[in-house]
Design an enzyme around this catalytic site. Structure first.
Site: not given
Ligand code: LLP
Length: 480
Positions: A270, A312-313, A315, A355, A386, A416
């Site tokens: 996150g 678990e990064p 993004r 997004r 469209c 994403y």
């Molecule tokens: N771990 C778990 C269990 C998750 O559900 C997620 C993201 C991550 C790790 C990785 O999160 P990150 O570090 O990438 O923020 N489509 C949305 C984001 C959905 C994220 C879902 N889970 C967007 O484009 O903002």
């Protein structure tokens, strides 16, 4: 230049609408002498000429460095408090076999959340023990495959899954490591977090139910309980939300220690990134230090050993390292009262970046083939779909002489975007090109019209052949 009242509050007119703002672009992005943007030493016009547009471009060195730096930051900070960290790359952000290999080479593990993502990781040669398997509705076939190939951990997301995973482990003759995903009640949004005692959402199990569920896991001889898991949201700035969640989790963790070992704690992903020049995400090193301090303090106050930490990064590793290159097709000044917004329509849109339409996400844009000293104009970059919500960049300033045939680049599209891409309006999903040290190579080819027709059972052989001929005539080099 005066502020255009049609611009959002946060967006100020730039001193120079050609500048690549700090923190927003891939590490190797710069303006060449002729004004074109280059990434990995390859210029935008070269990329467009060779591979066509729209095009996803990934700065390979930047992805690798971000992965390695993040791991080093967490390793260092958690070593300081006497433990170690397992970093899982959240593959949902952007996955191909190359990307999976870059992650492994940087010392990361891979978190997958479907049989498809698992298949890509395995095709990349990722050792199954480095893979974590997520999902609130893993199919029986997915669970069976995960246990059969020997994935390192399965994250149990509901009470029903305990037996399903236990049975699959028995069937495949393994003892499966599992985590239990709990709902800490902490929900983080970019600038603040919300803590509730009960959560009304599909992921994880109710906090208060966790002790009984862990007992049920421990009662299964084919399961080995590793610890709790929690993911509080995405695109988070600051450490407050993580701190609150870690504190709640460690309370539960301490309670569970009474019934047996709890070697690990997974704090999820996150970590946020910049999409516009006003976004100010917390740097990885500061996040790591903040989290380590919190975990150390919470463990000390409870008198428990510091567990191995997992994160678990997704993004933060790939997002800033990717850009999307488009060609401008039309421009159109739209007068609203006294003011004008310049609509700039490009050859992609919500099919390559959902997004803005899905989340109202803001992006930035720059001319990619030249610089210009024309007065800046407030633009909205629209796609070619469209649908009026088909916006790529809601608001930014570009030199006002932006014109059809120009190339524009949108930064921070590495996460994403490709993974959320669709074939809406029968547009093919663009290719992904990795750039490095002056070279460019396709890591995922783009879709052709032929690809799009291939699954339609009603297309005749003759029509397939005609399309094949037409699409090779129309498409560029190797990507299409
Ligand atoms: N771990 C778990 C269990 C998750 O559900 C997620 C993201 C991550 C790790 C990785 O999160 P990150 O570090 O990438 O923020 N489509 C949305 C984001 C959905 C994220 C879902 N889970 C967007 O484009 O903002």
């Amino acid at each position: 230049m005066a502020h255009n009242p049609l611009a959002p509050e946060w967006l100020s007119p730039p001193a120079d609408a050609n500048t690549l703002a700090d923190g927003l672009w891939p590490a190797t992005a710069q303006r060449a002498e002729d004004g074109a943007i280059t990434i990995g030493g390859v210029s935008a016009p070269d990329l467009a000429a060779r591979f066509g547009t729209p095009l996803y471009v990934v700065d390979e060195a930047d992805v690798r460095t971000r992965a390695a730096d993040l791991r080093t930051a967490f390793d260092t900070e958690f070593a300081r408090i006497g433990t170690s960290v397992r970093v899982y790359y959240a593959a949902k952000a952007f996955l191909s076999t190359d990307i999976a290999r870059w992650m492994v080479e940087a010392g990361l593990n891979i978190d997958v959340c479907s049989g498809g993502e698992l298949a890509v990781a395995l095709a990349a040669g990722v050792e199954p023990g480095r893979i974590g398997f997520h999902g609130n509705n893993k199919s029986r076939a997915e669970i069976d495959q995960a246990t059969r190939v020997g994935v390192g951990t399965i994250i149990i997301d509901s009470p029903i899954e305990i037996e399903r995973v236990a049975e699959a482990a028995v069937r495949n003759g393994v003892v499966q490591n599992v985590r239990l995903r709990v709902n800490s009640g902490v929900h983080a949004h970019t600038h603040e977090f919300l803590a509730t005692s009960h959560e009304d959402q599909k992921f994880g199990v109710v906090f208060e139910d966790a002790p009984a569920l862990v007992a049920a896991i421990r009662a299964q001889p084919s399961l080995a309980f590793l610890g709790l898991h929690c993911h509080i949201g995405s695109q988070i700035f600051g450490v407050d939300g993580f701190a609150e969640s870690a504190s709640r989790l460690l309370t539960l963790h301490t309670e569970l220690l009474a019934g047996g070992p709890v070697p690990e704690l997974n704090l999820g992903g996150g970590f946020g990134i910049a999409y516009t020049s006003v976004d100010d995400p917390t740097p990885a090193r500061r996040l790591a230090a903040g989290l380590a301090d919190i975990v150390a303090a919470e463990c000390a106050s409870r008198g428990i050993p510091v567990p191995v930490i997992a994160i678990e990064p997704g993004r933060v590793i790939v997002g800033p390292a990717g850009v999307t290159l488009y060609e401008v097709g039309t421009t159109k000044p739209v007068r609203i009262g006294e003011n004008t917004r310049l609509y700039v329509s490009v050859d992609g849109g919500m099919s390559d970046n959902a997004r803005p339409a899905l989340y109202g996400a803001e992006y930035s844009v720059r001319l990619a083939d030249r610089v210009s000293d024309a007065p800046a104009a407030l633009v909205r970059v629209a796609g070619k779909h469209c649908e009026s919500g088909d916006i790529v960049v809601n608001a930014d300033y570009l030199p006002g002489d932006v014109a059809p045939g120009d190339l524009v680049m949108v930064p921070a599209t590495g996460a994403y975007c490709w993974s959320l891409a669709s074939n809406y309006n029968y547009l093919g999903r663009p290719a992904v090109v990795a750039v490095l040290d002056g070279g460019a190579r396709v890591i995922v080819r783009g879709e052709t019209i032929e690809d799009l027709l291939a699954r339609d059972a009603g297309v005749s052989d003759a029509a397939h052949e005609a399309t094949a001929t037409r699409s090779t005539d129309n498409m560029k080099e190797t990507t299409r």
